[in-house]
Structure formats: C-alpha cells, structure tokens
Design an enzyme around this catalytic site. Structure first.
Site, PDB file in Angstrom:
ATOM      1  N   ASN A   1       0.872  -1.176   0.000  1.00  0.00           N
ATOM      2  CA  ASN A   1       0.000   0.000   0.000  1.00  0.00           C
ATOM      3  C   ASN A   1       0.916   1.234   0.000  1.00  0.00           C
ATOM      4  OD1 ASN A   1      -1.902   1.955   0.488  1.00  0.00           O
ATOM      5  ND2 ASN A   1      -2.855   0.897   2.208  1.00  0.00           N
TER       6      ASN A   1
ATOM      7  N   ARG B   1      -2.552  -2.090  -3.516  1.00  0.00           N
ATOM      8  CA  ARG B   1      -3.762  -1.272  -3.365  1.00  0.00           C
ATOM      9  C   ARG B   1      -3.658  -0.123  -4.375  1.00  0.00           C
ATOM     10  NH1 ARG B   1      -5.469   2.956   1.253  1.00  0.00           N
ATOM     11  NH2 ARG B   1      -7.551   3.266   0.453  1.00  0.00           N
TER      12      ARG B   1
ATOM     13  N   HIS C   1     -12.668   3.325  -0.856  1.00  0.00           N
ATOM     14  CA  HIS C   1     -12.795   2.390   0.283  1.00  0.00           C
ATOM     15  C   HIS C   1     -13.553   1.130  -0.128  1.00  0.00           C
ATOM     16  CE1 HIS C   1     -12.531   5.892   3.405  1.00  0.00           C
ATOM     17  NE2 HIS C   1     -11.345   5.327   3.261  1.00  0.00           N
TER      18      HIS C   1
ATOM     19  N   LEU D   1     -15.464   4.640   9.053  1.00  0.00           N
ATOM     20  CA  LEU D   1     -15.171   5.923   9.689  1.00  0.00           C
ATOM     21  C   LEU D   1     -13.766   5.898  10.264  1.00  0.00           C
ATOM     22  CD1 LEU D   1     -18.632   6.172  11.550  1.00  0.00           C
ATOM     23  CD2 LEU D   1     -18.033   7.132   9.316  1.00  0.00           C
ATOM     24  N   GLY D   2     -12.821   6.412   9.488  1.00  0.00           N
ATOM     25  CA  GLY D   2     -11.427   6.463   9.932  1.00  0.00           C
ATOM     26  C   GLY D   2     -10.924   7.878   9.779  1.00  0.00           C
TER      27      GLY D   2
ATOM     28  N   GLY E   1      -9.935   8.953   6.920  1.00  0.00           N
ATOM     29  CA  GLY E   1     -10.771   9.179   5.741  1.00  0.00           C
ATOM     30  C   GLY E   1     -12.045   8.373   5.976  1.00  0.00           C
TER      31      GLY E   1
ATOM     32  N   ARG F   1     -10.186  16.592   5.875  1.00  0.00           N
ATOM     33  CA  ARG F   1     -10.874  16.922   4.619  1.00  0.00           C
ATOM     34  C   ARG F   1     -12.276  17.446   4.896  1.00  0.00           C
ATOM     35  NH1 ARG F   1      -9.965  11.217   1.728  1.00  0.00           N
ATOM     36  NH2 ARG F   1      -8.379  10.749   3.287  1.00  0.00           N
TER      37      ARG F   1
ATOM     38  N   GLY G   1     -15.133   4.063  13.711  1.00  0.00           N
ATOM     39  CA  GLY G   1     -16.311   3.192  13.676  1.00  0.00           C
ATOM     40  C   GLY G   1     -16.150   1.993  14.597  1.00  0.00           C
TER      41      GLY G   1
ATOM     42  N   GLU H   1      -8.366  -4.567   5.108  1.00  0.00           N
ATOM     43  CA  GLU H   1      -8.165  -4.336   3.672  1.00  0.00           C
ATOM     44  C   GLU H   1      -7.012  -5.183   3.130  1.00  0.00           C
ATOM     45  OE1 GLU H   1      -8.469  -0.052   4.699  1.00  0.00           O
ATOM     46  OE2 GLU H   1      -9.252   0.145   2.661  1.00  0.00           O
TER      47      GLU H   1
HETATM   48  P1  ADP Z   1      -6.618   5.531   8.585  1.00  0.00           P
HETATM   49  O1  ADP Z   1      -6.376   4.045   8.498  1.00  0.00           O
HETATM   50  O2  ADP Z   1      -7.537   6.068   7.526  1.00  0.00           O
HETATM   51  O3  ADP Z   1      -5.397   6.362   8.799  1.00  0.00           O
HETATM   52  P2  ADP Z   1      -8.010   4.832  10.982  1.00  0.00           P
HETATM   53  O4  ADP Z   1      -8.975   3.877  10.417  1.00  0.00           O
HETATM   54  O5  ADP Z   1      -6.885   4.310  11.796  1.00  0.00           O
HETATM   55  O6  ADP Z   1      -7.464   5.809   9.886  1.00  0.00           O
HETATM   56  O7  ADP Z   1      -8.851   5.871  11.883  1.00  0.00           O
HETATM   57  C1  ADP Z   1      -8.274   6.943  12.535  1.00  0.00           C
HETATM   58  C2  ADP Z   1      -9.347   7.613  13.394  1.00  0.00           C
HETATM   59  O8  ADP Z   1      -9.852   6.640  14.313  1.00  0.00           O
HETATM   60  C3  ADP Z   1      -8.805   8.768  14.210  1.00  0.00           C
HETATM   61  O9  ADP Z   1      -9.703   9.862  14.185  1.00  0.00           O
HETATM   62  C4  ADP Z   1      -8.745   8.196  15.615  1.00  0.00           C
HETATM   63  O10 ADP Z   1      -8.969   9.170  16.580  1.00  0.00           O
HETATM   64  C5  ADP Z   1      -9.883   7.196  15.613  1.00  0.00           C
HETATM   65  N1  ADP Z   1      -9.624   6.191  16.640  1.00  0.00           N
HETATM   66  C6  ADP Z   1      -8.643   5.251  16.648  1.00  0.00           C
HETATM   67  N2  ADP Z   1      -8.675   4.541  17.813  1.00  0.00           N
HETATM   68  C7  ADP Z   1      -9.695   5.070  18.554  1.00  0.00           C
HETATM   69  C8  ADP Z   1     -10.223   4.808  19.851  1.00  0.00           C
HETATM   70  N3  ADP Z   1      -9.731   3.834  20.618  1.00  0.00           N
HETATM   71  N4  ADP Z   1     -11.266   5.537  20.269  1.00  0.00           N
HETATM   72  C9  ADP Z   1     -11.781   6.521  19.498  1.00  0.00           C
HETATM   73  N5  ADP Z   1     -11.322   6.830  18.278  1.00  0.00           N
HETATM   74  C10 ADP Z   1     -10.300   6.120  17.796  1.00  0.00           C
END
Ligand code: ADP
Length: 399
Positions: A7, A90, A179, A208-209, A211, A240, A332, A385
């Site tokens: 990735n 990816r 996604h 919900l991450g 992104g 964003r 999420g 993923e």
């Molecule tokens: P990416 O893979 O797109 O970089 P992630 O799926 O890891 O992102 O998501 C990151 C988001 O998830 C951040 O906003 C972070 O604060 C939230 N997050 C990660 N762990 C927790 C947790 N234990 N409680 C609440 N939010 C969390």
C-alpha cells in the site's frame, strides 16, 4: 501462498506478507518519510522495531529494504524471493475500465500511468511502488486491487454529476467511490456473522477512519457511496472538508483572492475535524476536548454525527429499507461515543442499540450492538483491507 500486499502512499510504503493458505500475517511494517529522513517499522518472526532511521530516498529503495528484511537470516520470515507467490497492490482509482482486480502486466502498468490524473494525490506514488516491485521481482505476478471496483455497480443516475453530460462522457468526471475493498470485505463478513445470505440484506456500511465514507450495499452490490470523483466528497473527515457548496471554491478564488492550490490544500489538509475544532484531526482528541467543554470540539462532534445520520437516512431511502447498520475503521470500530451520537434518535428507522454492549465492546472483534427487538442489526465489523487484497490477488492470478 505467500502474498506480499503493498500500500504505497506519497511518502510511505506499507506492506504485509500473508500466508493465504493459513490465513495468517507472517510479517508487516511500514517505510515512512520516504524521500525525507526515512524511518522503518517492522514486525516479523521474533523481530520487532519501530521508527528505525534508514536511508529511503525513493519507493524502489523502500521495496529493497522490505525484501532484504523479509529474507534476512535474522529478521526474515522467508528464505528467498521465490517464496513470494504474488504481490497485491492497493490502487486508489482503476477508472471505469476496472470493475474488478487486474493482473498488472506491462500494458496495464502503462494504462495506469495514463489515468494518474484521476487521483493525483495518490496514484503517482502507487505507480512508483508497482514499477519498483516489477523491477525487483520481475518473475512474480503483480495484481492491482482497486478501491473503486466495488462501486462499479452504482447506477448511472447516482454516479453522474448534474453537469453538462460531456463532462462525464468526454472527461470521465463522475462518482467513482473509494474504500471499496473495505466496504466489500466488511459487508461480506457482516452477512457471515449474522448467518444470512448477503443477497437478502440492505446494509449501510460506515467506514469511519481518518478518511471516511458510507456505502449503501443492497444484496451485496454497492448502489451508492459518499465519496465521489475524489475521496474529498461526502463526510467531513480528519482534515478533509467533505461535501460543501461548490460555489465556495470559486468565491474564495474570485472574491477572496485565494490561489486554487491554496484552496485545494485547505479543503484536503486544514478542514474537517481539525478545521472546525481547531484542536486536532484525531477524533480521540476532539472527544477529550469536548468533555472539557470546548465549544468548537462539541460542534465538530455534532456536525460529523449529524452528517452520518443524514446519509444513513438517505441510503435507507435509496435501498427502500435497511436491515444492517455497520461500523468499521478507526472511529467506527473504537468510538462508542460516535456510535452513540449516530444511533441516538434513529429508533424511527428501526435502529435500537444496547448501550452496555456499545460501551463494552472488545477491540478487533465482530459485535452485534442491537437492543432486543431492534429491526435493524447494528454491528461492529473490524475491517481488514490487506487480507482482502491478498484474497483478491490469489483469485486474480488463478483466473
Ligand atoms: P486511517 O487508516 O484512515 O489512517 P483509521 O482507520 O486508523 O485511519 O482511523 C483513525 C481515526 O480513528 C482517528 O480519528 C482516531 O482518533 C480514531 N480512533 C482510533 N482509535 C480510537 C479509539 N480507541 N477511540 C476513538 N477513536 C479512535
């Protein structure tokens, strides 16, 4: 078979070596700050290190470091390159051409080079990663798994923007959606978890991450999704802005004298949670600040959860109902606050969650949060993923 999943980001290269027969991750890691002051994080066998300074001038160097580490007598988990059966990449946007994963031969790599403008922030780095693997592992099949493919089933009335038709037909500006690998994986897992045939389910899948996107999956097929021509559309995200009135962009350029690049940068890097709260792009920090009474952090929480509710309602309308509401990715999977904010007041749609289950979830495990009698099953399904890319890679080379 051992599949190396790659990735590539603009200054990073994440990798995972998966034994697909055993369904197990043998090694994983990430090269970061590629082209700057490289650092390497790795877990494999009995070796584990984090942020080890390394000279990583480019993506080809990153791949060389990964291969050397995976095959090294001390740090490695395989004897030689010959133990890698295939490489799965990816790829963010596969254009309309790719409605499924594809073997990346020279012609295909050349084609990907012609469509990098569809995802200018991501594609050049991905292409560098693919070319580097091709050069270093010439005999090993390379497969592209596209974030957009799963959304190939969205009907034209949902993927075409109401601009002059030629904008779509000639310039290929349309909703692609992203996604897809994650939405495909988690909706399949949700059906298995519930012991139901996915063909019978109307699922709203919330990834919900940092992104974020939401997809309506009707009978296993994506029928609408929040991200669009680029991953900037839809929900507000960590940095964003998501969907805004498009006239704001021209107003800022024409009336406020902002440079187009500056506006683009603002919308991608200084908006969303960080822009509204002024606290952080990280949801945890926003929640902490909100608990301390920070008004803008509370505003950001309300904005995000309200947007998610709106899309759930919209997608239930698109599908003519909803049986499953699914949460995945960083926020999420891990934020009971966000799930609670979203689900509160959604009883009219049949969404009723058990607050105790919501709070006492086990990290990394599937969970049904629904209260007894809830018409909609509300689930946490951790995404994977890399696993999905490995699975797709094996399937593609078998064809
Ligand atoms: P990416 O893979 O797109 O970089 P992630 O799926 O890891 O992102 O998501 C990151 C988001 O998830 C951040 O906003 C972070 O604060 C939230 N997050 C990660 N762990 C927790 C947790 N234990 N409680 C609440 N939010 C969390």
């Amino acid at each position: 078979m051992n599949v190396l999943v790659i990735n590539s980001g603009s200054s990073s290269l994440k990798f995972q070596l998966m034994d697909t027969a055993e369904n197990k991750v043998s090694a994983k890691g990430i090269c970061e700050r590629v082209g700057v002051d490289g650092v390497f994080t790795y877990t494999g066998g009995n070796t584990q290190f984090k942020d080890k300074p390394m000279d990583i001038p480019g993506h080809e160097d990153a791949i060389k470091i990964v291969i050397a580490t995976l095959t090294d007598a001390e740090t490695g988990v395989i004897k030689s390159l010959d133990c890698i059966g295939a490489v799965g990449h990816r790829v963010v946007n596969g254009s309309e051409k790719h409605t499924g994963s594809a073997l990346l031969d020279d012609k295909e790599i050349e084609y990907l080079g012609t469509i990098t403008k569809l995802a200018p922030l991501h594609s050049p780095a991905i292409l560098r990663g693919i070319k580097a693997c091709k050069k270093i592992m010439p005999g090993i099949p390379q497969v592209g798994v596209f974030d957009t493919s799963f959304h190939a089933t969205i009907p034209d009335y949902s993927y075409i923007y109401p601009l002059p038709y030629e904008i779509y037909s000639e310039k290929k500006i349309r909703r692609y959606g992203f996604h897809g690998t994650s939405h495909n994986y988690v909706t399949g897992e949700a059906a298995k978890f519930l012991g139901r045939d996915i063909k019978d389910l109307k699922i709203v899948s919330c990834h919900l991450g940092s992104g974020s996107s939401i997809t309506a999956v009707d009978g296993g097929r994506s029928v609408d999704t929040t991200m669009g021509f680029t991953p900037l559309e839809g929900l507000m995200m960590g940095t964003r802005c998501g969907t805004i009135d498009p006239a704001i962009v021209t107003y800022l350029i024409n009336e406020e004298g902002m440079d187009p690049k500056e506006v683009e940068d603002m919308m991608n890097k200084r908006s969303g949670l960080i822009g509204v709260s002024g606290v952080s792009n990280d949801w945890r920090d926003v929640c902490d600040a909100a608990k301390q009474g920070d008004k803008r952090a509370i505003l950001a929480q309300k904005m995000l959860s309200t947007q998610i509710k709106k899309y759930i309602g919209a997608y239930a309308a698109v599908m003519g109902g909803i049986n499953v509401l699914l949460f995945t990715a960083g926020m999420g999977e891990n934020s009971y606050e966000l799930r609670k904010l979203v689900c509160t007041g959604m009883e009219y749609l049949g969404i009723k969650i058990d607050d105790r289950k919501n709070q006492n979830f086990e990290r990394g495990a599937n969970l049904n949060l629904s209260a007894p009698g809830s018409a909609v099953q509300t689930l946490i399904i951790p995404t994977d993923e890399e696993y999905m890319i490995a699975r797709e890679t094996v399937r593609t080379i078998a064809v």
